[in-house]
Design an enzyme around this catalytic site. Structure first.
Site, PDB file in Angstrom:
ATOM      1  CG  ASP A 186      -4.528 -11.674   8.967  1.00 16.48           C
ATOM      2  OD1 ASP A 186      -4.525 -10.471   8.649  1.00 16.48           O
ATOM      3  OD2 ASP A 186      -3.667 -12.487   8.594  1.00 16.48           O
ATOM      4  CE  LYS A 232      -5.423  -6.403  14.594  1.00 23.19           C
ATOM      5  NZ  LYS A 232      -5.144  -7.761  14.077  1.00 23.19           N
ATOM      6  N   GLY A 243      -4.074  -5.170   7.114  1.00 25.92           N
ATOM      7  CA  GLY A 243      -5.233  -5.162   6.219  1.00 25.92           C
ATOM      8  C   GLY A 243      -6.465  -5.331   7.075  1.00 25.92           C
ATOM      9  CG  HIS A 244      -7.269  -3.435  10.122  1.00 27.87           C
ATOM     10  ND1 HIS A 244      -6.885  -2.494  11.044  1.00 27.87           N
ATOM     11  CD2 HIS A 244      -6.464  -4.494  10.362  1.00 27.87           C
ATOM     12  CE1 HIS A 244      -5.902  -2.972  11.785  1.00 27.87           C
ATOM     13  NE2 HIS A 244      -5.625  -4.178  11.379  1.00 27.87           N
ATOM     14  CD  GLN A 274       1.061  -5.484  11.723  1.00 23.96           C
ATOM     15  OE1 GLN A 274       1.406  -4.630  12.524  1.00 23.96           O
ATOM     16  NE2 GLN A 274       0.641  -5.180  10.525  1.00 23.96           N
TER      17      GLN A 274
HETATM   18  P1  IMP Z   1       6.227  -7.417   7.757  1.00 23.26           P
HETATM   19  O1  IMP Z   1       5.428  -6.829   8.866  1.00 23.26           O
HETATM   20  O2  IMP Z   1       5.709  -7.056   6.392  1.00 23.26           O
HETATM   21  O3  IMP Z   1       7.684  -7.149   7.918  1.00 23.26           O
HETATM   22  O4  IMP Z   1       6.068  -9.013   7.850  1.00 23.26           O
HETATM   23  C1  IMP Z   1       6.566  -9.758   8.955  1.00 23.26           C
HETATM   24  C2  IMP Z   1       5.625 -10.901   9.296  1.00 23.26           C
HETATM   25  O5  IMP Z   1       4.405 -10.381   9.833  1.00 23.26           O
HETATM   26  C3  IMP Z   1       5.210 -11.757   8.101  1.00 23.26           C
HETATM   27  O6  IMP Z   1       5.030 -13.091   8.547  1.00 23.26           O
HETATM   28  C4  IMP Z   1       3.864 -11.180   7.693  1.00 23.26           C
HETATM   29  O7  IMP Z   1       3.062 -12.116   7.009  1.00 23.26           O
HETATM   30  C5  IMP Z   1       3.306 -10.852   9.062  1.00 23.26           C
HETATM   31  N1  IMP Z   1       2.312  -9.775   9.025  1.00 23.26           N
HETATM   32  C6  IMP Z   1       2.541  -8.442   8.928  1.00 23.26           C
HETATM   33  N2  IMP Z   1       1.386  -7.755   8.953  1.00 23.26           N
HETATM   34  C7  IMP Z   1       0.410  -8.667   9.093  1.00 23.26           C
HETATM   35  C8  IMP Z   1      -1.013  -8.558   9.217  1.00 23.26           C
HETATM   36  O8  IMP Z   1      -1.613  -7.473   9.225  1.00 23.26           O
HETATM   37  N3  IMP Z   1      -1.692  -9.735   9.349  1.00 23.26           N
HETATM   38  C9  IMP Z   1      -1.059 -10.944   9.396  1.00 23.26           C
HETATM   39  N4  IMP Z   1       0.267 -11.085   9.286  1.00 23.26           N
HETATM   40  C10 IMP Z   1       0.999  -9.959   9.149  1.00 23.26           C
END
Ligand code: IMP
Length: 426
Positions: A13, A16, A40-41, A220
């Site tokens: 977040d 990017k 989420g971009h 991420q």
């Molecule tokens: P997962 O990727 O859905 O398995 O989540 C694992 C961890 O990564 C959790 O803490 C999510 O909130 C975090 N996470 C996954 N994708 C994002 C992102 O795009 N932005 C922020 N946190 C993320």
């Protein structure tokens, strides 16, 4: 021409999407290499506001080819929705035949496993990303290219679905997934996605050999990296630059630069240690003011001060040669701003980032207080418009991270961008 990587340097977040949309003007290809629709971009430009989860953030430029690499896990329903909403065709989007599919049982298992963990849940996005990567490693995964071979799929699916149903029903007490409906789903996906599926390694190599720039779009962030992040509170892929080599099938000598995107403060979604977290009323106020809510899940983001220890670590594990600072304007008007310059762990001061989550949870930030500024930085586009307070803040971040700031984002819109040094040489 070389490839340029733009990587999240915190817990995701960082903004990017906006930066990629800005840089894509000078790119032939924008390529994603890790994660899935957990990302989420947000892209805001004259054409509107775009909230993207899977398709790369170059889609607003008609000359750009957007690539989803083999390292990404793909939920075809999400992809097809984004293709249709953004009117994309195969001349503007390619999906690697080697990317793995997120199947309905992955989504079910992600949610069931989080429930099982109870108070030690990771706080995943619940999109099936983790279980899809588990299957990839277990050699039980299905790849996008297999959609094109229904006969083979019809032979493999019954065994996989039966095995997943054993786990869903017997271990988690969940509802089984119906084989027929999964098979029908894959047949629909095959029809609708076929034209977009191709071996993207060749496409990227050809662009690199010719005159085009390839921009590698991170998802991420470094601190959520499966290997280098705050394990186990991480995602299931490698958002760090190493992931882009395997996630796209490129060699290291293709890279012309690796830039890290840092928010001017920190946020984190989900569980896990966050040393500089601002709890209570101040954190709530910043969240509301800055609109810090997840694009994918809508969850409230945890807010914290800029963490120089984590920032320097992220720069090291990625080899950043440039820093992109976003949301500088959010700090306009603050009397003073805190920056974490070291940690104190069990009474000992350190500037090393402990990757061990238990040790990190004991880290107490050592803060330096920096005077704020009253002038607005919103929408400024020239270095001469930068007030002395904001300039000093940027210089302190550069100092702590050990990397030169090249771009400053001064608002969510594409044009609200200040380039200090061109990331991609003209
Ligand atoms: P997962 O990727 O859905 O398995 O989540 C694992 C961890 O990564 C959790 O803490 C999510 O909130 C975090 N996470 C996954 N994708 C994002 C992102 O795009 N932005 C922020 N946190 C993320």
């Amino acid at each position: 021409m070389p490839a340029y990587a733009v990587i999240g340097a915190q817990w995701g977040d960082e903004g990017k999407g906006k930066i990629i949309d800005f840089l894509a003007e000078n790119a032939a290809v924008i390529a994603r290499y890790s994660g899935g629709n957990n990302a989420g971009h947000t892209v805001i430009n004259d054409a509107g506001t775009f909230k993207l989860h899977l398709v790369p953030s170059g889609i607003c430029w008609p000359h750009v080819m957007n690539v989803i690499g083999n390292g990404v896990v793909v939920d075809p329903d999400v992809l097809l929705k984004e293709i249709s909403e953004n009117k994309l065709d195969p001349s503007r989007l390619a999906v690697s035949d080697r990317a793995h599919l997120i199947m309905p049982y992955h989504v079910a298992l992600d949610r069931l496993e989080e429930q099982r963990r109870g108070s030690s849940a990771i706080g995943t996005t619940g999109r099936g990303v983790g279980p899809a990567y588990v299957d990839k490693v277990s050699r039980l995964g299905l790849r996008v290219g297999e959609l094109l071979d229904p006969e083979d799929l019809s032979l493999r699916l019954p065994d996989i679905v039966a095995f997943k149903n054993e786990i869903i029903t017997k271990i988690y007490g969940g509802e089984p997934i119906e084989l027929d409906s999964v098979f029908e789903l894959t047949m629909r996906w095959a029809t609708e996605l076929a034209a977009f599926i191709r071996p993207v390694e060749d496409l990227i190599a050809e662009v690199l050999e010719s005159d085009g720039n390839v921009i590698i779009e991170g998802a991420q962030g470094a601190l959520l990296d499966l290997d280098h992040g705050t394990y186990p509170y991480v995602t299931s892929s490698n958002p760090t630059v190493g992931g882009s080599l395997t996630g796209l099938g490129m060699g290291p000598n293709s890279y012309g630069g690796v830039a890290g995107v840092y928010k001017a403060y920190c946020t984190r979604v989900g569980a896990g240690p966050f040393p500089t977290e601002i709890e209570g009323e101040l954190g709530d106020r910043i969240r509301e003011m800055a609109g810090e809510f997840g694009v994918t899940t809508g969850r409230a983001r945890r807010i914290g001060w800029f963490d120089g220890v984590a920032g320097r670590y992220a720069a090291r594990v990625n080899g950043f040669d440039g820093m992109i600072i976003t949301r500088l304007d959010t700090l306009d008007g603050w009397e003073e701003i805190k920056v974490c310059v070291a940690y104190e762990i069990d009474g000992v001061r350190t500037d090393q980032f402990p990757v061990d989550a238990v040790m990190l949870s004991r880290a107490k930030p050592v803060y330096e207080t920096i005077p704020g500024w009253t002038e607005s930085t919103r929408a400024i586009t020239r270095a001469s418009q930068l007030n002395s307070g904001a300039k000093a803040y940027i210089e302190r971040l550069e100092d702590l991270v050990g990397v030169q700031a090249k771009i400053i984002s001064t608002g969510p819109r594409r044009e609200e961008t200040l380039v200090l040094t061109d990331l991609i040489p003209k």
